[in-house]
Structure formats: C-alpha cells, structure tokens
Design a protein around this motif. Structure first.
Motif, PDB file in Angstrom:
ATOM      1  N   VAL A  17       9.506   0.226   7.698  1.00 45.21           N
ATOM      2  CA  VAL A  17       8.129   0.723   7.777  1.00 45.21           C
ATOM      3  C   VAL A  17       7.735   1.198   6.380  1.00 45.21           C
ATOM      4  O   VAL A  17       8.584   1.636   5.595  1.00 45.21           O
ATOM      5  CB  VAL A  17       8.024   1.857   8.836  1.00 45.21           C
ATOM      6  N   GLY A  18       6.465   1.069   6.062  1.00 42.24           N
ATOM      7  CA  GLY A  18       5.957   1.511   4.769  1.00 42.24           C
ATOM      8  C   GLY A  18       4.738   2.384   4.952  1.00 42.24           C
ATOM      9  O   GLY A  18       4.090   2.365   6.003  1.00 42.24           O
ATOM     10  N   SER A  19       4.441   3.156   3.918  1.00 40.27           N
ATOM     11  CA  SER A  19       3.270   4.029   3.981  1.00 40.27           C
ATOM     12  C   SER A  19       2.559   4.004   2.637  1.00 40.27           C
ATOM     13  O   SER A  19       3.162   3.709   1.608  1.00 40.27           O
ATOM     14  CB  SER A  19       3.691   5.469   4.305  1.00 40.27           C
ATOM     15  N   THR A  20       1.269   4.303   2.674  1.00 39.78           N
ATOM     16  CA  THR A  20       0.519   4.403   1.423  1.00 39.78           C
ATOM     17  C   THR A  20      -0.573   5.443   1.543  1.00 39.78           C
ATOM     18  O   THR A  20      -0.930   5.887   2.645  1.00 39.78           O
ATOM     19  CB  THR A  20      -0.084   3.048   1.009  1.00 39.78           C
ATOM     20  N   SER A  21      -1.099   5.814   0.391  1.00 37.44           N
ATOM     21  CA  SER A  21      -2.223   6.737   0.293  1.00 37.44           C
ATOM     22  C   SER A  21      -3.399   6.008  -0.334  1.00 37.44           C
ATOM     23  O   SER A  21      -3.218   5.179  -1.228  1.00 37.44           O
ATOM     24  CB  SER A  21      -1.838   7.930  -0.583  1.00 37.44           C
ATOM     25  N   PHE A  22      -4.601   6.338   0.130  1.00 41.49           N
ATOM     26  CA  PHE A  22      -5.822   5.829  -0.489  1.00 41.49           C
ATOM     27  C   PHE A  22      -6.584   6.951  -1.193  1.00 41.49           C
ATOM     28  O   PHE A  22      -7.814   6.897  -1.308  1.00 41.49           O
ATOM     29  CB  PHE A  22      -6.714   5.161   0.561  1.00 41.49           C
ATOM     30  N   PHE A  23      -5.856   7.958  -1.644  1.00 39.88           N
ATOM     31  CA  PHE A  23      -6.465   9.020  -2.443  1.00 39.88           C
ATOM     32  C   PHE A  23      -7.274   8.379  -3.575  1.00 39.88           C
ATOM     33  O   PHE A  23      -6.890   7.322  -4.098  1.00 39.88           O
ATOM     34  CB  PHE A  23      -5.359   9.918  -2.999  1.00 39.88           C
ATOM     35  N   PRO A  24      -8.408   8.966  -3.958  1.00 43.34           N
ATOM     36  CA  PRO A  24      -9.313   8.292  -4.898  1.00 43.34           C
ATOM     37  C   PRO A  24      -8.683   7.782  -6.179  1.00 43.34           C
ATOM     38  O   PRO A  24      -9.103   6.742  -6.708  1.00 43.34           O
ATOM     39  CB  PRO A  24     -10.365   9.377  -5.184  1.00 43.34           C
ATOM     40  N   SER A  25      -7.663   8.457  -6.706  1.00 44.77           N
ATOM     41  CA  SER A  25      -7.078   8.040  -7.978  1.00 44.77           C
ATOM     42  C   SER A  25      -6.049   6.926  -7.838  1.00 44.77           C
ATOM     43  O   SER A  25      -5.561   6.413  -8.853  1.00 44.77           O
ATOM     44  CB  SER A  25      -6.428   9.234  -8.668  1.00 44.77           C
ATOM     45  N   LYS A  26      -5.713   6.531  -6.619  1.00 38.73           N
ATOM     46  CA  LYS A  26      -4.719   5.477  -6.432  1.00 38.73           C
ATOM     47  C   LYS A  26      -5.279   4.130  -6.895  1.00 38.73           C
ATOM     48  O   LYS A  26      -6.491   3.943  -7.041  1.00 38.73           O
ATOM     49  CB  LYS A  26      -4.292   5.392  -4.971  1.00 38.73           C
ATOM     50  N   ASN A  27      -4.387   3.167  -7.056  1.00 38.85           N
ATOM     51  CA  ASN A  27      -4.823   1.834  -7.481  1.00 38.85           C
ATOM     52  C   ASN A  27      -5.825   1.242  -6.501  1.00 38.85           C
ATOM     53  O   ASN A  27      -6.756   0.531  -6.901  1.00 38.85           O
ATOM     54  CB  ASN A  27      -3.621   0.905  -7.625  1.00 38.85           C
ATOM     55  N   GLY A  86      -5.138   6.844   4.370  1.00 36.14           N
ATOM     56  CA  GLY A  86      -3.782   6.331   4.260  1.00 36.14           C
ATOM     57  C   GLY A  86      -3.553   5.231   5.263  1.00 36.14           C
ATOM     58  O   GLY A  86      -4.438   4.881   6.055  1.00 36.14           O
ATOM     59  N   ALA A  87      -2.343   4.659   5.237  1.00 34.21           N
ATOM     60  CA  ALA A  87      -2.007   3.602   6.192  1.00 34.21           C
ATOM     61  C   ALA A  87      -0.495   3.471   6.299  1.00 34.21           C
ATOM     62  O   ALA A  87       0.253   3.823   5.380  1.00 34.21           O
ATOM     63  CB  ALA A  87      -2.619   2.271   5.786  1.00 34.21           C
ATOM     64  N   ILE A  88      -0.060   2.948   7.439  1.00 34.31           N
ATOM     65  CA  ILE A  88       1.337   2.660   7.722  1.00 34.31           C
ATOM     66  C   ILE A  88       1.454   1.153   7.946  1.00 34.31           C
ATOM     67  O   ILE A  88       0.566   0.540   8.559  1.00 34.31           O
ATOM     68  CB  ILE A  88       1.808   3.428   8.976  1.00 34.31           C
ATOM     69  N   PHE A  89       2.557   0.557   7.455  1.00 35.62           N
ATOM     70  CA  PHE A  89       2.763  -0.886   7.588  1.00 35.62           C
ATOM     71  C   PHE A  89       4.099  -1.158   8.275  1.00 35.62           C
ATOM     72  O   PHE A  89       5.089  -0.481   7.997  1.00 35.62           O
ATOM     73  CB  PHE A  89       2.838  -1.580   6.212  1.00 35.62           C
ATOM     74  N   THR A  90       4.144  -2.179   9.105  1.00 36.77           N
ATOM     75  CA  THR A  90       5.420  -2.601   9.681  1.00 36.77           C
ATOM     76  C   THR A  90       5.298  -4.009  10.253  1.00 36.77           C
ATOM     77  O   THR A  90       4.201  -4.448  10.631  1.00 36.77           O
ATOM     78  CB  THR A  90       5.907  -1.631  10.775  1.00 36.77           C
ATOM     79  N   ASN A  91       6.424  -4.688  10.315  1.00 33.53           N
ATOM     80  CA  ASN A  91       6.509  -5.987  10.989  1.00 33.53           C
ATOM     81  C   ASN A  91       7.120  -5.861  12.379  1.00 33.53           C
ATOM     82  O   ASN A  91       7.290  -6.869  13.066  1.00 33.53           O
ATOM     83  CB  ASN A  91       7.342  -6.958  10.142  1.00 33.53           C
TER      84      ASN A  91
END
Length: 376
Positions: A183-193, A201-206
């Motif tokens: 499982v993976g996670s990310t942030s969409f905070f304004p300074s992120k790429n 934010g978001a969580i990823f998985t297969n």
C-alpha cells in the motif's frame, strides 16, 4: 530579477488559472462539495497515471499513512520500521495507533532508509516497513520488498515527496512510486509536486480486499449508510481540491521535468566546490523528482549560510534539523546514538535550496553565486 520563492505557487497557477477557476466554479454551481464527480474523476485519472488498481482519496497525507496502517490490521505493540531522517508525520501515525515505531538510519547519498539497518532491526514483533522516498528520490524498493517477503512483512510507501517518480525494478520493468509496496500513501499539500490549494491525500493499492477495507475506513467505517462495519475515521478529499488536482495531474510529468532541469543547473554550478556535495541526478531514468534540492556542506557553517542566504533575499530550508530519535515525543531508551551516524551527520550538514517549476536561470545564477561567495 523576480523575487525568489521557496515554492512559487502563484507562478505555477497563472498558466492554468482559467481551467482551475472554471472547475472550481463548476463545483460551487453544482454544490457537489463532498464525494462529487470531480473526486471520482480524479481518482480514476490518478489510477491510470500511477498504473495502480485502486486510489482512495482522503483528507491529507498524514491521514493516508494512518488509514493505510489501519487497513492492514496492525495491532498495538506491533513494530513498524521506518527512517529516522524524515518528517514527523511518518512516525506520528505509528505512535497514534499504539504501534511501536522502530527508527533506523539512512544512507548518506540518497538520504533514504538503509536496507542493512532494516535487516538488523527486524524482530519477531516486526510487522511492517515504511520506506520514505525522501526529497523525491526513490528508496531501494527491490531490496525492501525482498526483505519484506522473506520476513512476511507489509511495505507501506510514504510517497508524499515523490509522486510521479519512476522506479526501474531488477527485472527491467518500470513502476511508479506508491504502486510498489502493499500500500502507498501521498500528500497533496500545496507545496508538493502535485499539490492542491488546501489539504488532501490519497492511498494506493493493487489489493482488492485492502482497497475495500480502506474505502470503509475513510468514511466512518461505512459501506452502506448508517451501517458501520469497521472502525473508521472521517477523511475525505473535497471536490474543490480534486478539481485543482485534475487540472495539475496532466502537467505532473512536465512539472517534474522542470524540477530535474533546475536541479541539473544547480549541480553544474555547485558540484565542483570541495565543501559541497550535490544530490545524485540519474541521466537514464526519472527516479528523482526533486521535491527538494538538498545539499550537504562539509567543513562549513551551515547555519551561517542560512543567515547569509536570507540576508540576500534567498529563502532556504533545513530538512530536518533534529532527528526523530532525539525528538521528545519519540525518544526511547532502545536507541543508541552509534546506530544513527548518517542521520546525525545529515542534520548538521543539509540545506535545501528553492525548488519549483518556475525557477529561471537568472534566479539560479544568483542563488549559486551567493552560496559560492559565502563558501570562498
């Protein structure tokens, strides 16, 4: 010369202003503020971009990490190994869930978790590893996944600083970060790429079953209204933020390319100085997306350089000045200073320069000239 920003969000906004404003207005006109069409469309588009079966949006990157761990069913007392040299959110959620954080050292080149330190830290209580793709560079995921398979551990990728980065696996295939572990996670905070104009934010998985569990957790544990099947939280990406992210997602690769080009220009001007160690830049793949451009300073006063840059209207950052094992909240008698030689060195040496999609040659020239003048 334009004013130098650590992150130039206004400059990035201008080319997409019309589309962003129109999309936000559509959300307001439809009043579909929560779980609206923009959220569902963004979810599908991000799944396609990452090449992952399931993206579950949520309220922020810290929630994403916490929910990922909740979805895996980790229990109080379970040990979770992660890097000592990173932002506190990574270890914060481990502690909040009453899991046992196990901090280990990082490598001196990419600043990512040391795979040998992971091996040494594994005990019968270890249940998961959280590699952080720090500053935008991919951790050694082939080895981490091998260790996890050998010891029957989960891998939770903290992808908050590296969305869009590519990792070439030992079999030659390329995969996006966040889609490698269980499982993976990310942030969409304004300074992120890839950043929104608030929190996200978001969580990823297969894993289909894990995705189902997580979808319930983010919505109070409900799969059917007022039927609470699992213990959940309230963590949702709102439609306005999804609209902003939809406008930016098609540009993410170009944003990351601009960051890499700025990094190359920095390195061309700074790499020859004997007191400076520049970050690694791979010329054959996109394994570093430069969320930060971070130097190491040898035999020099880093903090004095920070003051010198600020005095010359150049912002900079020190990420991170205090290792997690020395933070009051996470100090533990289990930790031995001899186990953190690289981290303890980095906190004294690192400095991050302005890095964003709008940096121009004049700004880079001025920044590098100011640094070299100080060091000479």
């Amino acid at each position: 010369m334009r004013k130098i920003q650590m992150v130039d969000l206004k400059g990035q906004y201008e080319p997409i202003k019309e589309q962003v404003n129109r999309s936000i207005q559509e959300v307001i006109d439809t009043t579909a503020f929560i779980n609206g069409p923009e959220v569902h469309s963004f979810q599908k588009e991000l799944e396609e971009y990452l090449g992952v079966k399931h993206v579950i949006p949520c309220a922020n990157g810290t929630d994403a990490l916490q929910i990922a761990m909740m979805g895996l069913g980790l229990k109080p007392g379970d040990e979770v190994i992660t890097a000592d040299f990173t932002f506190a959110a990574t270890v914060e959620v481990i502690a909040l869930l009453q899991l046992t954080p196990v901090l280990v050292d990082v490598n001196p080149h990419g600043f990512n978790i040391d795979v040998d330190a992971i091996r040494r830290a594994i005990t019968p209580k270890t249940k998961a590893i959280v590699p952080v793709h720090l500053f935008g560079q991919v951790a050694d995921m082939d080895v981490i996944m091998e260790i996890a398979e050998e010891h029957n551990l989960y891998v939770i990728e903290d992808n908050a600083q590296a969305i869009g980065a590519n990792y070439t696996q030992k079999d030659g295939t390329t995969v996006k970060t966040g889609a490698i572990g269980h499982v993976g996670s990310t942030s969409f905070f304004p300074s992120k790429n890839l950043g929104c104009y608030g929190d996200g934010g978001a969580i990823f998985t297969n894993d289909d079953d894990l995705a189902h569990t997580i979808r319930g957790i983010v919505n109070h544990g409900m799969y059917e209204r007022y039927h609470h099947d699992v213990v959940g939280v309230n963590s949702r990406l709102d439609s306005i933020q999804a609209a902003v992210l939809r406008a930016k997602l098609p540009l993410l690769d170009s944003y990351n390319s601009k960051r890499r080009e700025a990094a190359r220009k920095y390195s061309q001007k700074l790499s020859h100085h004997d007191k400076i160690t520049v970050p690694m830049i791979c010329d054959v793949c996109d394994c570093h997306v430069f969320h930060q451009y971070t130097l190491r300073l040898k035999n020099s006063d880093r903090d004095a350089l920070v003051k010198h840059l600020n005095a010359n209207d150049i912002p900079c950052g020190v990420y991170y000045p205090i290792p997690l094992h020395k933070q009051k909240a996470y100090a533990d008698s289990r930790y031995n200073e001899a186990d953190f030689p690289v981290t303890n060195m980095l906190v004294e040496e690192v400095i991050s320069l302005p890095m964003h999609t709008e940096l121009d040659d004049e700004q880079i020239d001025y920044i590098t000239k100011t640094i070299l003048e100080f060091l000479d």
